[in-house]
Design an enzyme around this catalytic site. Structure first.
Site, mmCIF file in Angstrom:
data_model
loop_
_atom_site.group_PDB
_atom_site.id
_atom_site.type_symbol
_atom_site.label_atom_id
_atom_site.label_comp_id
_atom_site.label_asym_id
_atom_site.label_seq_id
_atom_site.Cartn_x
_atom_site.Cartn_y
_atom_site.Cartn_z
ATOM 1 N N CYS A 141 11.607 -45.272 69.354
ATOM 2 C CA CYS A 141 12.680 -44.288 69.528
ATOM 3 C C CYS A 141 12.137 -43.012 70.173
ATOM 4 O O CYS A 141 11.816 -43.032 71.349
ATOM 5 C CB CYS A 141 13.408 -44.054 68.218
ATOM 6 S SG CYS A 141 15.108 -43.566 68.505
ATOM 7 N N HIS A 188 14.906 -49.495 66.599
ATOM 8 C CA HIS A 188 13.977 -49.433 65.464
ATOM 9 C C HIS A 188 13.661 -50.843 64.967
ATOM 10 O O HIS A 188 14.355 -51.350 64.079
ATOM 11 C CB HIS A 188 14.602 -48.633 64.321
ATOM 12 C CG HIS A 188 14.752 -47.182 64.622
ATOM 13 N ND1 HIS A 188 13.872 -46.234 64.161
ATOM 14 C CD2 HIS A 188 15.669 -46.514 65.362
ATOM 15 C CE1 HIS A 188 14.242 -45.041 64.593
ATOM 16 N NE2 HIS A 188 15.339 -45.187 65.323
ATOM 17 N N GLU A 194 11.405 -51.724 63.025
ATOM 18 C CA GLU A 194 10.925 -51.705 61.631
ATOM 19 C C GLU A 194 12.018 -52.021 60.610
ATOM 20 O O GLU A 194 11.717 -52.484 59.521
ATOM 21 C CB GLU A 194 10.260 -50.352 61.316
ATOM 22 C CG GLU A 194 11.183 -49.143 61.189
ATOM 23 C CD GLU A 194 11.504 -48.455 62.509
ATOM 24 O OE1 GLU A 194 11.377 -49.093 63.583
ATOM 25 O OE2 GLU A 194 11.909 -47.265 62.472
HETATM 26 N N1 GLN Z 1 15.655 -37.543 68.740
HETATM 27 C C1 GLN Z 1 15.766 -38.706 69.567
HETATM 28 C C2 GLN Z 1 17.218 -39.057 69.874
HETATM 29 O O1 GLN Z 1 18.114 -38.633 69.193
HETATM 30 C C3 GLN Z 1 15.056 -39.894 68.955
HETATM 31 C C4 GLN Z 1 15.682 -40.354 67.671
HETATM 32 C C5 GLN Z 1 14.769 -41.214 66.854
HETATM 33 O O2 GLN Z 1 13.555 -41.256 67.060
HETATM 34 N N2 GLN Z 1 15.332 -41.915 65.887
HETATM 35 O O3 GLN Z 1 17.478 -39.771 70.795
#
Ligand code: GLN
Length: 536
Positions: A385, A511, A513
């Protein structure tokens, strides 16, 4: 015959963090192995509608389900143990309960009545508990009540349990109370008084526990079991020992030895079903305890002071390590303390680097420096992310020469917004529950690391973000060696980037995970760990 769901309530006493989530998951695992369909629900007694707006230092990571619910991290345990998806219905907070009651009041649904904690809040709690049985038709629903009995916040939940026990009958419901039996070194004794007091508190609220699970660091003798049973009105064989173990994954096996599943089924008047075959689980444990090798990987993020902040990542590494017959040692590196002059010193000797998800600019520069180090040292790299977004920013700045390239999250005025707010986020003003959340499909490029590891062409992964790779830059990135290898087939949103000339460099907008379980370790983590083992 109509389908009857049986309800098990798990409460906690004496102290928090005794592991109600793990006991619930372990019991559910055993019942599942006996052939029952089981789910677990968590009731959280705080006023946030969901934990999505909470700093991870408050209650640990925010776990995301397939249907896009932002939930308590215990749901991650439920999924990792049971290998079954949970949904929004599996996590209810006091905030959500009050929100729906107040919404109903505003609509006039209470027909002029005074709206009160009893019966309106308790009715809403009972409705949310029963929904998993009536709508989703599970054989058994285990409801874990967050907090500790005696807390003001928990009272409406305990009262709801009392009412439900009365309404459902004792053969259809059961209360398990988890407490601590501390060992006093000076006296050389295990002490049962805190347990007696906490059961008294439950009794004052009208709830008699049927089963006691006692968390302890020393074995409980028969005398202790008898004593606790006598003073708490619980049969001696319903006093269960939960001794400290090194891995949470040992707990189902311990609970099987203690016959927690059999006690529960007997009390609920249910057939014992098959003997729980746990061969795969035992094989997993055996490998977990006897790794053939070790590998050290840096986990770089800004919440490194609390391991729970990255719970699912930590567990994914445990699963992936087992597949690779190795123990993954994680070096927690605080990205807020990484500077150009110490990055090498902090990451030297690592066999791989993971840059964690995150929000906001604190620790962001350290993450970008980390990516640069991983890329330039040909070190296996997984960016999740924000970690993926950092890798695009680093590549744009240092390889494409786009000085000042950034995410508009960090710098609204950046001349090169290589990461930008998603179109449908532009009019969003409220913070809670408004990100791009939950499962979305992703199509993989043939020949990519992703395609080789997942071994399919299309996958589905869970999301939690507002920003995305700005497709205006994809061609420039590709020309210099950073390729988008996975996209959302409906919107074209870049989900995965790779650097094919690098040993193993993968950034994912989603994600992974959240989907790794004991039964299905996540392919990306498995292959990442495999790649780190090849580094000399
Ligand atoms: N802050 C970033 C976004 O909103 C990444 C979010 C995250 O790592 N879950 O896109």
């Amino acid at each position: 015959m109509p389908h009857t769901t049986k309800y098990i309530f798990v409460t906690g006493g004496v102290a928090s963090s005794l592991g109600k989530g793990i006991i619930s998951s372990s019991l559910a695992k055993l019942l599942q192995a006996r052939g029952y369909s089981v789910t677990i629900q968590k009731l959280d007694p705080y006023l946030n509608v969901d934990p999505g707006t909470l700093n991870p230092y408050e209650h640990g990571e925010c776990y995301v389900t397939e249907d896009g619910a932002e939930t308590d991290l215990d749901l991650g345990h439920y999924e990792r143990f049971l290998n079954r998806h949970t949904t929004q219905a599996n996590n209810v907070t006091t905030g959500r309960i009050y929100q729906s009651v107040i919404n109903k009041e505003r609509k006039g649904d209470y027909l002029g009545k005074t709206v009160q904690i009893i019966p309106h809040i308790t009715d809403e709690i009972k409705h949310r508990i029963k929904l998993l049985g009536t709508k989703h038709k599970f054989d058994i629903v285990i409801t874990e009540i967050g907090g500790t009995v005696g807390d003001i916040e928990s009272l409406p939940y305990v009262e709801s349990v009392r009412q439900l026990r009365y309404e459902l009958g004792t053969e259809n419901s059961l209360v398990i109370h988890l407490t601590l039996v501390p060992f006093l070194a000076a006296a050389g004794e295990l002490k049962t008084k805190p347990t007696q007091h906490s059961v008294k508190t439950l009794l004052e609220n009208g709830v008699q526990p049927d089963v006691l699970v006692l968390r302890t660091e020393k074995k409980l003798g028969d005398d202790i079991r008898r004593k606790v049973g006598l003073f708490c009105n619980v049969d001696k064989d319903s006093v269960i020992e939960s001794i400290d173990v090194l891995s949470i994954y040992e707990v189902p096996i311990l609970m099987r030895k203690e016959k927690l599943d059999q006690t529960v089924l007997r009390k609920l008047n249910m057939p014992l079903g098959n003997e729980p075959v746990m061969d795969d689980w035992v094989a997993f444990l055996k490998r977990l305890k006897n790794p053939e090798k070790e590998v050290e990987i840096a986990l770089v993020g800004k919440y490194t002071a609390l391991p729970d902040a990255y719970k699912s990542i930590v567990e994914s590494f445990i699963h992936a390590g087992v597949v690779n017959h190795c123990k993954v040692r994680l070096k927690w590196v605080n990205s807020d303390k990484i500077y150009a002059d110490n990055v090498a010193q902090q990451l030297e000797g690592m066999k791989g680097i993971l840059v964690a998800p995150g929000f906001g600019s604190r620790g962001f520069d350290g993450k970008v420096l980390t990516v640069q180090y991983a890329r330039e040292h040909n070190m296996p790299f997984l960016g999740i992310c924000l970690g993926m977004q950092c890798s695009v920013i680093e590549f744009s700045r240092n390889v494409l020469g786009l000085s000042g390239a950034n995410s508009t999250e960090m710098d609204r005025q950046t001349p090169y917004p290589v990461i930008d707010l998603m179109e449908d986020q532009k009019n969003v003003t409220e913070k809670g529950g408004t990100m791009r959340l939950g499962a979305y499909p992703c199509r993989l490029n043939k020949g990519s690391i992703a395609c080789k590891t997942y071994k399919v062409k299309e996958i589905s992964e869970r999301h939690r973000h507002r920003y995305e790779l700005n497709n205006h830059y994809t061609e420039q990135l590709a020309a210099k060696g950073m390729v988008v290898t996975g996209v959302n087939p409906d919107t074209g949103l870049a989900e995965i980037i790779e650097i094919p000339s690098h040993r193993w460099f993968v950034g994912v907008q989603f994600h992974p995970e959240y989907k790794s379980t004991v039964e299905n370790p996540h392919p990306l983590f498995v292959d990442f760990v495999r790649a780190t083992l090849e580094v000399d």
